[in-house]
Design a protein around this motif. Structure first.
Motif, PDB file in Angstrom:
ATOM      1  N   GLY A  57       0.821  -1.209   0.000  1.00 25.79           N
ATOM      2  CA  GLY A  57       0.000   0.000   0.000  1.00 25.79           C
ATOM      3  C   GLY A  57       0.854   1.258   0.000  1.00 25.79           C
ATOM      4  O   GLY A  57       0.574   2.222  -0.704  1.00 25.79           O
ATOM      5  N   PHE A  58       1.926   1.194   0.763  1.00 29.24           N
ATOM      6  CA  PHE A  58       2.837   2.333   0.883  1.00 29.24           C
ATOM      7  C   PHE A  58       3.467   2.698  -0.470  1.00 29.24           C
ATOM      8  O   PHE A  58       3.647   3.873  -0.791  1.00 29.24           O
ATOM      9  N   VAL A  59       3.802   1.680  -1.258  1.00 27.42           N
ATOM     10  CA  VAL A  59       4.454   1.964  -2.542  1.00 27.42           C
ATOM     11  C   VAL A  59       3.469   2.002  -3.715  1.00 27.42           C
ATOM     12  O   VAL A  59       3.855   2.289  -4.839  1.00 27.42           O
ATOM     13  N   ASN A  60       2.195   1.743  -3.406  1.00 25.32           N
ATOM     14  CA  ASN A  60       1.207   1.512  -4.459  1.00 25.32           C
ATOM     15  C   ASN A  60       1.098   2.607  -5.520  1.00 25.32           C
ATOM     16  O   ASN A  60       1.121   2.338  -6.711  1.00 25.32           O
ATOM     17  N   ASP A  61       1.033   3.864  -5.073  1.00 28.17           N
ATOM     18  CA  ASP A  61       0.826   4.938  -6.062  1.00 28.17           C
ATOM     19  C   ASP A  61       2.013   5.053  -7.005  1.00 28.17           C
ATOM     20  O   ASP A  61       1.870   5.467  -8.153  1.00 28.17           O
ATOM     21  N   GLU A 105      -6.149   3.097   9.673  1.00 29.68           N
ATOM     22  CA  GLU A 105      -5.996   3.446   8.259  1.00 29.68           C
ATOM     23  C   GLU A 105      -4.953   2.520   7.642  1.00 29.68           C
ATOM     24  O   GLU A 105      -3.980   2.164   8.287  1.00 29.68           O
ATOM     25  N   ILE A 106      -5.177   2.138   6.412  1.00 29.60           N
ATOM     26  CA  ILE A 106      -4.152   1.389   5.678  1.00 29.60           C
ATOM     27  C   ILE A 106      -3.878   2.150   4.380  1.00 29.60           C
ATOM     28  O   ILE A 106      -4.497   1.882   3.350  1.00 29.60           O
ATOM     29  N   PRO A 107      -2.961   3.102   4.424  1.00 28.74           N
ATOM     30  CA  PRO A 107      -2.734   3.962   3.259  1.00 28.74           C
ATOM     31  C   PRO A 107      -2.339   3.166   2.021  1.00 28.74           C
ATOM     32  O   PRO A 107      -1.543   2.236   2.107  1.00 28.74           O
ATOM     33  N   SER A 164       5.315  -4.319 -12.191  1.00 31.75           N
ATOM     34  CA  SER A 164       4.643  -4.041 -10.927  1.00 31.75           C
ATOM     35  C   SER A 164       4.205  -5.345 -10.267  1.00 31.75           C
ATOM     36  O   SER A 164       4.273  -5.486  -9.056  1.00 31.75           O
ATOM     37  N   VAL A 165       3.816  -6.311 -11.082  1.00 32.64           N
ATOM     38  CA  VAL A 165       3.442  -7.626 -10.540  1.00 32.64           C
ATOM     39  C   VAL A 165       4.659  -8.288  -9.906  1.00 32.64           C
ATOM     40  O   VAL A 165       4.619  -8.788  -8.784  1.00 32.64           O
ATOM     41  N   GLU A 166       5.784  -8.235 -10.631  1.00 37.15           N
ATOM     42  CA  GLU A 166       7.026  -8.825 -10.155  1.00 37.15           C
ATOM     43  C   GLU A 166       7.458  -8.168  -8.843  1.00 37.15           C
ATOM     44  O   GLU A 166       7.847  -8.827  -7.878  1.00 37.15           O
ATOM     45  N   LEU A 167       7.343  -6.841  -8.802  1.00 36.07           N
ATOM     46  CA  LEU A 167       7.770  -6.104  -7.618  1.00 36.07           C
ATOM     47  C   LEU A 167       6.908  -6.473  -6.408  1.00 36.07           C
ATOM     48  O   LEU A 167       7.418  -6.695  -5.309  1.00 36.07           O
ATOM     49  N   LYS A 168       5.613  -6.557  -6.621  1.00 40.14           N
ATOM     50  CA  LYS A 168       4.718  -6.933  -5.525  1.00 40.14           C
ATOM     51  C   LYS A 168       5.072  -8.307  -4.989  1.00 40.14           C
ATOM     52  O   LYS A 168       5.081  -8.544  -3.787  1.00 40.14           O
ATOM     53  N   ARG A 169       5.390  -9.210  -5.891  1.00 39.19           N
ATOM     54  CA  ARG A 169       5.737 -10.565  -5.499  1.00 39.19           C
ATOM     55  C   ARG A 169       7.030 -10.560  -4.667  1.00 39.19           C
ATOM     56  O   ARG A 169       7.128 -11.231  -3.651  1.00 39.19           O
ATOM     57  N   ALA A 215     -11.434  -2.623  -1.581  1.00 38.32           N
ATOM     58  CA  ALA A 215     -11.639  -3.806  -2.427  1.00 38.32           C
ATOM     59  C   ALA A 215     -10.452  -4.758  -2.324  1.00 38.32           C
ATOM     60  O   ALA A 215     -10.628  -5.968  -2.182  1.00 38.32           O
ATOM     61  N   ASP A 216      -9.240  -4.211  -2.378  1.00 36.40           N
ATOM     62  CA  ASP A 216      -8.049  -5.072  -2.298  1.00 36.40           C
ATOM     63  C   ASP A 216      -7.881  -5.676  -0.904  1.00 36.40           C
ATOM     64  O   ASP A 216      -7.454  -6.824  -0.752  1.00 36.40           O
ATOM     65  N   PHE A 217      -8.205  -4.883   0.095  1.00 41.79           N
ATOM     66  CA  PHE A 217      -8.093  -5.362   1.474  1.00 41.79           C
ATOM     67  C   PHE A 217      -9.045  -6.534   1.712  1.00 41.79           C
ATOM     68  O   PHE A 217      -8.663  -7.588   2.224  1.00 41.79           O
ATOM     69  N   LEU A 218     -10.288  -6.332   1.291  1.00 39.62           N
ATOM     70  CA  LEU A 218     -11.287  -7.388   1.482  1.00 39.62           C
ATOM     71  C   LEU A 218     -10.966  -8.629   0.659  1.00 39.62           C
ATOM     72  O   LEU A 218     -11.241  -9.755   1.065  1.00 39.62           O
TER      73      LEU A 218
END
Lengths: 471, 254
Positions: free
Chosen positions: A441-445, B91-93, A455-460, B98-101
């Motif tokens: 979540g922190f790096v999501n944006d 909060e989960i920034p 992005s898929v690879e990085l998440k993994r 949707a992704d959390f659930l």
């Protein structure tokens, strides 16, 4: 040990790149660094005289420069240059076809999924194994547009008129101790030229693999994108985990001519014994755009500050970086933006995550001289700390002079709180899953701006790292 | 019928004992309300049942369908069917609802089995329609910048999606405005079923105008001092907690 240990064909660890196949090397420069080693490399590569001289001069520069331990990290002293092997190769020419790549090397890349990715979404691939590219190929349609994508050795031999003009111009030998080292012993890396107006639709990719122990990999990449042309280049890297230090010290030079666009993406996942000391810089001409997307997950110590010299009016530079510092790791990363013309803009967004005893350092340099007008910089650095023992530091050096320029800088440090983890656990997620979701979540944006496959690879990779850190 | 059984529970934070010998049984299909003055230990009870690590159980037990919950981690309790609607959800920034659930739903799937995205979204939209929640809501980051009402909406939606067997709603002193209160009530009423047991924790009687409980318990100083039906809540509203305190010498248990 009393029992005879049989050398197993492969050692497996949970991390993706941590395996090692035995390989026979035809060329080995031996251990340590000297004129003899540099000459050996030049002999094997049949360098033209100017390259041999360039190397020997660089060696002198390297030896004359002190280690940057005073500002970076004392850990650099752990590198013993005399124990490192500077050139290792099988001695067979680079292949255009995976079928022709020797079996013992091919299986490494197959295991890393490179041929599969190539089929799926890449315009061209180069695969480097220790010192040399073992495979290099570009899709026929892309080659027919006049795009050149070869290894650096081939580039300097077959395309000297373009290569020599720019080689060492963006990053001079003496830029820093490690750029000098690379200039002395460089081998491998990519040479890319994109002719005017050609927009390469799919990314070109290079994959760097260190297989040998006590080894240094020194690839040299030079990318020249002519007027109005566009290219995306991605690099990935892994190494098996050895107990001794391995050195990776690359130099990457980008040249974007008028109106050209270069996007350079790195997902660095070296094993935790690798010193990763890399110099990366781009030169942006008028209205050109250079964007570095830099993800550092692995290594023992990374020092890397991708930069853009904004030479031409209205040129634009961008660095988006993510650093993940796990237990015992230090990610010392950042960005450099040197504004050299009016109406130039730069954007730096850096996100770092420190886990356990991991340490993330942001170092930034933004320079706008007094005589320029209408220049803009935006810098954002956000740090996330996972444990009480984690550490983060920010050293932004921003000098913006003159009256018509604007600068914006924001920094934040946040922590994954126990309440947040409990909240997520209460919804059924394990502690590791909760951590990894928080980090994602922190790096999501930022990750959203990456090409999908990466992005898929990085998440993994983040998930693997987080699960491992909690377990 | 299934039941959540709290037997002679004792809970401490640090050295001070907050829950003192509390017993209560909630069966599926029932709605129980726990009321009590500030500091009576209502929220502590909720968090201890859910497994918040700061809350130390020093005696007694919590059984869900005979299984000792206290031996399980908070995530295991959740996956067994226990849900806690938080008074102050975190909060989960950067993580959308949707992704959390989806991650939460995935955690309930058998190992190695990937949740089918289309099925998941179909269910999510069905629940959102049931609760009158706008579709755009779930693309926002979990609780980030949410108003009090939006946080409640998010908690209720999560409850609807995860389909717990027992849900604890910690509404104590959260200063809910009337809209937020109605959201919670509408949610609970929509989800009320023979397969769900609900424990609502509240300071004020007014929530119980909207959620009609089957049982009301009054909690003072870490134990239940009086239990009754919905009339007890009204009586309490009228007479105040002092009335209970005065008559709390002999705890009355149903």
């Amino acid at each position: 040990m009393a029992t005879q240990t049989e050398t197993s064909a492969v050692d497996i660890d949970r991390s993706i790149g941590d395996f090692h196949y035995d390989v026979h090397y035809g060329h080995d420069a031996g251990v340590g660094l000297s004129d003899r080693v540099v000459n050996y490399i030049s002999d094997v590569k049949q360098d033209p005289d100017w390259v041999r001289q360039f190397r020997l001069n660089a060696l002198k520069t390297f030896l004359s420069k002190p280690m940057p331990t005073h500002w970076a990290s004392k850990d650099l002293d752990a590198i013993v240059f005399d124990n490192i092997r500077y050139y290792l190769a099988q001695g067979t020419p680079t292949k255009r076809n995976w079928e022709d790549v020797p079996e013992d090397i091919k299986r490494t890349f197959e295991r890393l999924g490179i041929p599969e990715q190539e089929r799926k979404f890449l315009a061209g691939v180069e695969a480097q194994f220790d010192s040399e590219a073992v495979y290099s190929n570009i899709k026929k349609a892309v080659g027919e547009q006049g795009v050149i994508f070869v290894g650096s050795t081939e580039g300097l031999k077959n395309h000297p008129e373009i290569f020599r003009k720019w080689f060492g111009k963006v990053i001079p030998t003496g830029d820093n101790k490690f750029s000098a080292l690379n200039s002395a012993v460089f081998s491998g890396g990519s040479f890319i030229y994109v002719p005017p107006g050609v927009k390469v639709k799919h990314p070109l990719q290079a994959y760097f693999r260190i297989n040998a122990e006590n080894f240094g990999q020194f690839e040299r990449t030079l990318i020249i994108v002519d007027e109005g042309a566009e290219v995306t280049y991605m690099e990935g890297c892994t190494a098996p985990k050895f107990n001794t230090a391995t050195l990776h010290s690359a130099v990457v030079e980008l040249v974007a001519l008028r109106g050209a666009k270069i996007q350079y993406i790195t997902v660095q996942n070296w094993s935790a014994n690798v010193f990763n000391l890399v110099t990366k810089r781009g030169l942006a001409h008028e209205e050109a755009e250079i964007k570095w997307i830099d993800c550092n997950i692995g290594s023992r110590l990374t020092m890397k500050y991708p930069g853009v010299v904004l030479k031409g009016r209205k040129s634009r530079g961008e660095v988006l970086s993510i650093a993940l510092a796990g237990n015992g790791q230090h990610q010392d990363t950042g960005a450099k933006m040197i504004h050299g013309a009016d109406e130039t803009t730069s954007n730096i967004i850096s996100k770092s995550i420190s886990i356990g005893t991991g340490r993330a350092t942001y170092r930034g340099l933004v320079h706008v001289p007094k005589h320029l007008k209408h220049c803009k910089n935006n810098t954002e650095c956000d740090a996330l700390l996972i444990n009480a023992t984690s550490r983060t530091d920010t050293y932004p050096a921003i000098t913006v002079r003159g009256t018509g320029n604007s600068v914006q800088h924001e920094a934040s440090v946040s922590q994954v709180s126990a309440e947040q983890i409990f909240y997520m656990q209460q919804r059924g997620l394990s502690e590791g899953q909760a951590m990894s979701l928080s980090v994602n979540g922190f790096v999501n944006d930022l990750v959203r701006q990456f090409p999908m496959e990466y992005s898929v690879e990085l998440k993994r990779l983040i998930e693997l790292e987080m699960e491992g850190s909690v377990g | 019928m299934q039941q959540l059984e709290i037997n002679n529970l004792r809970v401490a934070i640090g050295e001070s004992e907050i829950i003192r010998d509390l017993s209560l049984t909630v069966r599926t299909g029932e709605v129980h309300a726990i009321m009590g003055p500030n500091g009576s230990g209502k929220s502590t009870l909720a968090k201890a049942i859910a497994g918040q690590p700061d809350y130390r159980v020093t005696g007694g037990g919590v059984l869900m369908d005979g299984e000792n919950l206290l031996e399980l981690g908070p995530d295991e309790r959740a996956r067994r069917g226990l849900f806690l609607a938080f008074q102050y959800p975190s909060e989960i920034p950067g993580v959308t609802i949707a992704d959390f659930l989806r991650a939460a739903a995935q955690s309930r799937s058998p190992e190695g089995e990937e949740l089918e995205a289309t099925d998941y979204y179909a269910k999510l939209y069905e629940k959102m329609d049931l609760l009158d929640i706008d579709r755009s809501f779930t693309s926002r980051s979990v609780n980030e910048g949410f108003s009090g009402g939006e946080k409640k909406r998010s908690e209720i939606l999560q409850m609807a999606m995860l389909e717990p067997r027992f849900a604890i709603l910690d509404e104590t002193d959260s200063g809910l405005d009337i809209d937020a209160l109605k959201i919670v009530a509408h949610g609970v009423n929509s989800l009320r079923s023979p397969n769900l047991g609900v424990l609502v924790i509240t300071h004020y009687q007014r929530l119980l105008n909207y959620i009609i409980p089957d049982f009301v318990h009054v909690m003072v100083q870490g134990r239940i001092v009086r239990s009754g039906d919905k009339e007890l809540a009204l009586e309490l509203e009228e007479k105040g907690y002092d009335w209970i305190r005065d008559h709390a010498e002999e705890p009355v248990l149903v």
